[in-house]
Design an enzyme around this catalytic site. Structure first.
Site, PDB file in Angstrom:
ATOM      1  N   ILE A  13      13.620   7.319   2.390  1.00 21.55           N
ATOM      2  CA  ILE A  13      14.256   8.351   1.565  1.00 21.55           C
ATOM      3  C   ILE A  13      14.107   9.721   2.220  1.00 21.55           C
ATOM      4  CG2 ILE A  13      14.438   9.350  -0.753  1.00 21.55           C
ATOM      5  CD1 ILE A  13      12.972   6.840  -1.808  1.00 21.55           C
ATOM      6  N   LEU A  36       4.002   8.825  10.983  1.00 22.19           N
ATOM      7  CA  LEU A  36       4.661   7.725  11.695  1.00 22.19           C
ATOM      8  C   LEU A  36       3.851   6.444  11.578  1.00 22.19           C
ATOM      9  CD1 LEU A  36       6.056   9.552  14.869  1.00 22.19           C
ATOM     10  CD2 LEU A  36       7.216   9.056  12.713  1.00 22.19           C
ATOM     11  N   ASP A  60      -1.038  13.713   9.626  1.00 23.15           N
ATOM     12  CA  ASP A  60      -1.419  13.029   8.386  1.00 23.15           C
ATOM     13  C   ASP A  60      -1.533  14.058   7.253  1.00 23.15           C
ATOM     14  OD1 ASP A  60      -2.806  11.603   6.392  1.00 23.15           O
ATOM     15  OD2 ASP A  60      -3.966  10.480   7.874  1.00 23.15           O
ATOM     16  N   THR A 134       7.778   7.774  -8.866  1.00 20.95           N
ATOM     17  CA  THR A 134       8.507   6.523  -9.090  1.00 20.95           C
ATOM     18  C   THR A 134       8.441   6.090 -10.546  1.00 20.95           C
ATOM     19  OG1 THR A 134       8.278   4.135  -8.690  1.00 20.95           O
ATOM     20  CG2 THR A 134       6.374   5.448  -8.182  1.00 20.95           C
ATOM     21  N   ASP A 135       9.463   5.354 -10.973  1.00 16.50           N
ATOM     22  CA  ASP A 135       9.440   4.823 -12.347  1.00 16.50           C
ATOM     23  C   ASP A 135       8.323   3.788 -12.533  1.00 16.50           C
ATOM     24  OD1 ASP A 135      10.539   2.726 -10.850  1.00 16.50           O
ATOM     25  OD2 ASP A 135      12.296   2.447 -12.137  1.00 16.50           O
ATOM     26  N   GLU A 136       7.769   3.288 -11.412  1.00 16.00           N
ATOM     27  CA  GLU A 136       6.747   2.238 -11.529  1.00 16.00           C
ATOM     28  C   GLU A 136       5.470   2.743 -12.195  1.00 16.00           C
ATOM     29  OE1 GLU A 136       6.421  -0.413  -8.169  1.00 16.00           O
ATOM     30  OE2 GLU A 136       8.431   0.100  -7.489  1.00 16.00           O
ATOM     31  N   TYR A 159      -0.247   0.158  -5.816  1.00 14.03           N
ATOM     32  CA  TYR A 159       0.749   1.173  -5.421  1.00 14.03           C
ATOM     33  C   TYR A 159       1.068   2.088  -6.590  1.00 14.03           C
ATOM     34  CZ  TYR A 159       5.415   3.186  -4.843  1.00 14.03           C
ATOM     35  OH  TYR A 159       6.483   4.062  -4.831  1.00 14.03           O
ATOM     36  N   SER A 162      -1.777   4.295  -7.731  1.00 14.88           N
ATOM     37  CA  SER A 162      -2.046   5.447  -6.858  1.00 14.88           C
ATOM     38  C   SER A 162      -0.977   6.527  -7.066  1.00 14.88           C
ATOM     39  CB  SER A 162      -2.122   5.019  -5.388  1.00 14.88           C
ATOM     40  OG  SER A 162      -0.856   4.571  -4.928  1.00 14.88           O
ATOM     41  N   LYS A 163       0.265   6.118  -7.280  1.00 13.68           N
ATOM     42  CA  LYS A 163       1.326   7.100  -7.521  1.00 13.68           C
ATOM     43  C   LYS A 163       1.133   7.787  -8.886  1.00 13.68           C
ATOM     44  CE  LYS A 163       4.611   7.900  -5.400  1.00 13.68           C
ATOM     45  NZ  LYS A 163       4.878   8.924  -4.341  1.00 13.68           N
ATOM     46  N   ASN A 188      14.371   2.201  -8.295  1.00 12.45           N
ATOM     47  CA  ASN A 188      14.450   1.609  -6.947  1.00 12.45           C
ATOM     48  C   ASN A 188      15.641   2.157  -6.170  1.00 12.45           C
ATOM     49  OD1 ASN A 188      12.763  -0.357  -8.460  1.00 12.45           O
ATOM     50  ND2 ASN A 188      12.858  -1.478  -6.529  1.00 12.45           N
ATOM     51  N   LEU A 199      13.269  -5.456  -0.912  1.00  9.39           N
ATOM     52  CA  LEU A 199      14.155  -6.564  -1.262  1.00  9.39           C
ATOM     53  C   LEU A 199      15.509  -6.547  -0.531  1.00  9.39           C
ATOM     54  CD1 LEU A 199      14.632  -9.080  -3.113  1.00  9.39           C
ATOM     55  CD2 LEU A 199      15.768  -7.508  -4.689  1.00  9.39           C
ATOM     56  N   ASP A 287       5.027 -16.387  -7.169  1.00 12.21           N
ATOM     57  CA  ASP A 287       5.290 -15.057  -7.723  1.00 12.21           C
ATOM     58  C   ASP A 287       4.307 -14.030  -7.157  1.00 12.21           C
ATOM     59  OD1 ASP A 287       6.624 -13.203  -9.197  1.00 12.21           O
ATOM     60  OD2 ASP A 287       6.046 -14.002 -11.171  1.00 12.21           O
TER      61      ASP A 287
HETATM   62  P1  NAD Z   1       8.727   4.747   3.223  1.00 15.43           P
HETATM   63  O1  NAD Z   1       7.578   3.797   3.214  1.00 15.43           O
HETATM   64  O2  NAD Z   1      10.032   4.309   3.815  1.00 15.43           O
HETATM   65  O3  NAD Z   1       8.323   6.076   4.017  1.00 15.43           O
HETATM   66  C1  NAD Z   1       7.083   6.688   3.858  1.00 15.43           C
HETATM   67  C2  NAD Z   1       6.929   7.744   4.970  1.00 15.43           C
HETATM   68  O4  NAD Z   1       5.670   8.399   4.787  1.00 15.43           O
HETATM   69  C3  NAD Z   1       6.913   7.160   6.383  1.00 15.43           C
HETATM   70  O5  NAD Z   1       7.699   7.953   7.230  1.00 15.43           O
HETATM   71  C4  NAD Z   1       5.453   7.223   6.777  1.00 15.43           C
HETATM   72  O6  NAD Z   1       5.253   7.345   8.192  1.00 15.43           O
HETATM   73  C5  NAD Z   1       4.996   8.465   6.036  1.00 15.43           C
HETATM   74  N1  NAD Z   1       3.552   8.479   5.783  1.00 15.43           N
HETATM   75  C6  NAD Z   1       2.792   7.466   5.266  1.00 15.43           C
HETATM   76  N2  NAD Z   1       1.504   7.860   5.189  1.00 15.43           N
HETATM   77  C7  NAD Z   1       1.463   9.150   5.635  1.00 15.43           C
HETATM   78  C8  NAD Z   1       0.423  10.107   5.768  1.00 15.43           C
HETATM   79  N3  NAD Z   1      -0.834   9.812   5.444  1.00 15.43           N
HETATM   80  N4  NAD Z   1       0.736  11.325   6.236  1.00 15.43           N
HETATM   81  C9  NAD Z   1       2.017  11.641   6.592  1.00 15.43           C
HETATM   82  N5  NAD Z   1       3.029  10.769   6.498  1.00 15.43           N
HETATM   83  C10 NAD Z   1       2.763   9.536   6.007  1.00 15.43           C
HETATM   84  O7  NAD Z   1       8.895   5.217   1.738  1.00 15.43           O
HETATM   85  P2  NAD Z   1      10.217   5.585   0.908  1.00 15.43           P
HETATM   86  O8  NAD Z   1      10.772   4.356   0.324  1.00 15.43           O
HETATM   87  O9  NAD Z   1      11.068   6.479   1.727  1.00 15.43           O
HETATM   88  O10 NAD Z   1       9.566   6.412  -0.301  1.00 15.43           O
HETATM   89  C11 NAD Z   1       9.335   7.813  -0.173  1.00 15.43           C
HETATM   90  C12 NAD Z   1       8.689   8.324  -1.434  1.00 15.43           C
HETATM   91  O11 NAD Z   1       9.543   8.062  -2.555  1.00 15.43           O
HETATM   92  C13 NAD Z   1       7.352   7.656  -1.762  1.00 15.43           C
HETATM   93  O12 NAD Z   1       6.484   8.645  -2.252  1.00 15.43           O
HETATM   94  C14 NAD Z   1       7.704   6.636  -2.831  1.00 15.43           C
HETATM   95  O13 NAD Z   1       6.612   6.415  -3.686  1.00 15.43           O
HETATM   96  C15 NAD Z   1       8.828   7.351  -3.551  1.00 15.43           C
HETATM   97  N6  NAD Z   1       9.805   6.467  -4.208  1.00 15.43           N
HETATM   98  C16 NAD Z   1      10.374   5.430  -3.521  1.00 15.43           C
HETATM   99  C17 NAD Z   1      11.318   4.630  -4.154  1.00 15.43           C
HETATM  100  C18 NAD Z   1      11.992   3.496  -3.418  1.00 15.43           C
HETATM  101  O14 NAD Z   1      12.722   2.725  -4.031  1.00 15.43           O
HETATM  102  N7  NAD Z   1      11.829   3.371  -2.110  1.00 15.43           N
HETATM  103  C19 NAD Z   1      11.676   4.888  -5.484  1.00 15.43           C
HETATM  104  C20 NAD Z   1      11.077   5.960  -6.155  1.00 15.43           C
HETATM  105  C21 NAD Z   1      10.150   6.745  -5.491  1.00 15.43           C
HETATM  106  P1  TYD Z   2      10.592  -4.391  -3.762  1.00 13.42           P
HETATM  107  O1  TYD Z   2      11.798  -4.117  -2.921  1.00 13.42           O
HETATM  108  O2  TYD Z   2       9.300  -4.693  -3.085  1.00 13.42           O
HETATM  109  O3  TYD Z   2      10.452  -3.166  -4.773  1.00 13.42           O
HETATM  110  P2  TYD Z   2       9.475  -2.959  -6.044  1.00 13.42           P
HETATM  111  O4  TYD Z   2       8.564  -4.099  -6.157  1.00 13.42           O
HETATM  112  O5  TYD Z   2       8.743  -1.699  -5.706  1.00 13.42           O
HETATM  113  O6  TYD Z   2      10.384  -2.821  -7.208  1.00 13.42           O
HETATM  114  O7  TYD Z   2      10.920  -5.623  -4.722  1.00 13.42           O
HETATM  115  C1  TYD Z   2      11.998  -5.566  -5.624  1.00 13.42           C
HETATM  116  C2  TYD Z   2      11.988  -6.849  -6.438  1.00 13.42           C
HETATM  117  O8  TYD Z   2      12.276  -7.954  -5.569  1.00 13.42           O
HETATM  118  C3  TYD Z   2      10.641  -7.158  -7.054  1.00 13.42           C
HETATM  119  O9  TYD Z   2      10.853  -7.732  -8.338  1.00 13.42           O
HETATM  120  C4  TYD Z   2      10.028  -8.186  -6.127  1.00 13.42           C
HETATM  121  C5  TYD Z   2      11.238  -8.932  -5.605  1.00 13.42           C
HETATM  122  N1  TYD Z   2      11.136  -9.476  -4.240  1.00 13.42           N
HETATM  123  C6  TYD Z   2      11.423 -10.819  -3.993  1.00 13.42           C
HETATM  124  O10 TYD Z   2      11.738 -11.597  -4.913  1.00 13.42           O
HETATM  125  N2  TYD Z   2      11.352 -11.279  -2.719  1.00 13.42           N
HETATM  126  C7  TYD Z   2      10.978 -10.482  -1.686  1.00 13.42           C
HETATM  127  O11 TYD Z   2      10.904 -10.962  -0.525  1.00 13.42           O
HETATM  128  C8  TYD Z   2      10.705  -9.100  -1.945  1.00 13.42           C
HETATM  129  C9  TYD Z   2      10.303  -8.165  -0.844  1.00 13.42           C
HETATM  130  C10 TYD Z   2      10.797  -8.643  -3.246  1.00 13.42           C
END
Ligand code: NAD
Ligand code: TYD
Length: 351
Positions: A13, A36, A60, A134-136, A159, A162-163, A188, A199, A287
């Protein structure tokens, strides 16, 4: 000229956000602080690496000396904290790094911003710390209802715990110090540049490689999917218009079971890319521990108060996403083989 400190800007993101913002605004500069990890990839930022308004810092968010130096060297207006460990399955196996980065890293950023932005007992005007959450953090829903901003936090995985902790610390800096903050809690995301452990990109990658598609449990868990650019737009709006101290839920009412998502991916690839890919690749597996049943966001507040609307419907977004992965097989090979480290070494020597 506003200066943004974006953390985690080399991830999924974050990299979409950096590019979205540099494309939209000529009068901003972005410093991207990223460790990275396996999830961060500078190839995601290829198109902006020479932009005069973009600077990459390798490091970091837990490193207080480095973070303080960034604030000393630059007049940061906005912090947008994406940096996190973000994958639930990894958090079940290795919770410690989630606590460290997601909680301690956030506190380190908050402290540096608080010190740099202090103005007597108050804060310099025009500053803001935006926590990307996150909504989680709300836990799981049954088959009805939605998460609103007042739903109690009840996270289940390391996860999401911690968020949620990070959210509470950010909120405490507003309650205690009146530090200018906002929190966005998004559903998501999906779209280009998502690491293929989540996923949708995992299923696309496995389909393209004729590998089995692992479905956790009965496959009927529900997620509420939002195209990544709509999330970036929401963050931009909250930075510019969000009322200080407020939380905004972000989501587009796009609920799908995991099986629906997987079938959509298979059927599109079967019809448009490779007719040998079909639903026989689906495989039910054990699961996930503590698997949240359903997430669903009520985005009424950000829509009514800030005028945000999602613009990409799921039917269009999923096609854009699959097509992107099909066209960018090399990216997928690089992130799954670790080859982007070579890219890093070549282009970013000495940073
Ligand atoms: P991602 O895992 O793709 O990217 C995380 C980035 O953070 C990476 O570039 C990584 O190198 C960097 N990083 C990790 N630890 C670090 C540290 N200690 N110092 C500096 N950089 C560090 O994650 P994403 O899916 O892009 O999510 C970004 C943010 O959005 C997160 O905070 C996540 O909780 C939140 N979020 C994600 C989703 C989703 O669906 N992916 C939804 C809602 C919120
Ligand atoms: P994920 O992309 O890990 O997002 P989150 O758990 O943070 O919502 O998983 C999305 C949904 O897909 C979750 O219900 C778990 C399921 N899932 C599978 O069934 N198979 C897989 O290989 C993965 C990665 C996720």
């Amino acid at each position: 000229m506003k200066t943004y400190l974006v953390t985690g800007g080399a991830g999924f993101i974050g990299s979409n956000f950096v590019k979205y913002m540099l494309e939209k605004y000529d009068d901003i500069s972005i410093i991207n602080l990223d460790k990275l990890t396996y999830a961060g990839n500078l190839e995601n930022l290829d198109s902006v690496k020479d932009d005069k308004n973009y600077t990459f810092v390798h490091g970091d968010i837990c490193d207080s000396t480095l973070v303080e130096k960034i604030f000393a060297d630059h007049d940061i207006d906005y912090v947008v904290n994406f940096a996190a460990e973000s994958h639930v399955d990894r958090s079940i196996r290795e919770p410690e790094v989630f606590v460290k980065t997601n909680i301690l890293g956030t506190v380190t950023l908050l402290n540096a911003a608080k010190n740099a932005w202090a103005d007597g007992d108050s804060f310099k005007s025009g500053k803001k710390f935006l926590q990307v959450a996150t909504d989680e953090v709300y836990g799981a829903l049954g088959s009805t209802g939605f998460f609103t901003e007042t739903t109690p936090l009840n996270p289940h995985s390391p996860y999401s715990a911690s968020k949620a902790s990070a959210d509470l610390v950010v909120k405490s800096y507003y309650d205690t110090y009146k530090m200018p903050i906002n929190i966005t809690r998004c559903s998501n995301n999906y779209g280009p540049y998502q690491f293929p452990e989540k996923l949708i990109p995992l299923m696309i990658n496995n389909c393209l490689n004729h590998k089995k598609l692992p479905i956790y449990g009965d496959g009927l868990n529900v997620r509420d999917w939002l195209y990544v650019e709509d999330h970036c737009k929401a963050i931009d709006i909250v930075i510019n218009k969000g009322v200080l101290g407020e939380v905004y839920n972000v989501g587009g009412h796009n609920e799908r079971t995991n099986i629906q998502i997987i079938e959509t991916v298979i059927d599109y690839i079967n019809k448009n890319v490779d007719s040998s890919v079909d639903r026989s690749l689906m495989e039910f597996v054990e699961d996930r521990k503590g698997h949240d049943r359903r997430y669903a966001i009520d985005p009424a507040k950000i829509k009514a108060e800030l005028g945000w609307e999602p613009e990409t419907c799921f039917e269009d977004g999923i096609v854009l996403t699959i097509e992107w992965y099909v066209k960018n097989k090399k990216w997928m090979e690089n992130v799954t083989s670790g080859a982007y480290q070579n890219y890093y070494n070549e282009y970013y020597k000495g940073i």
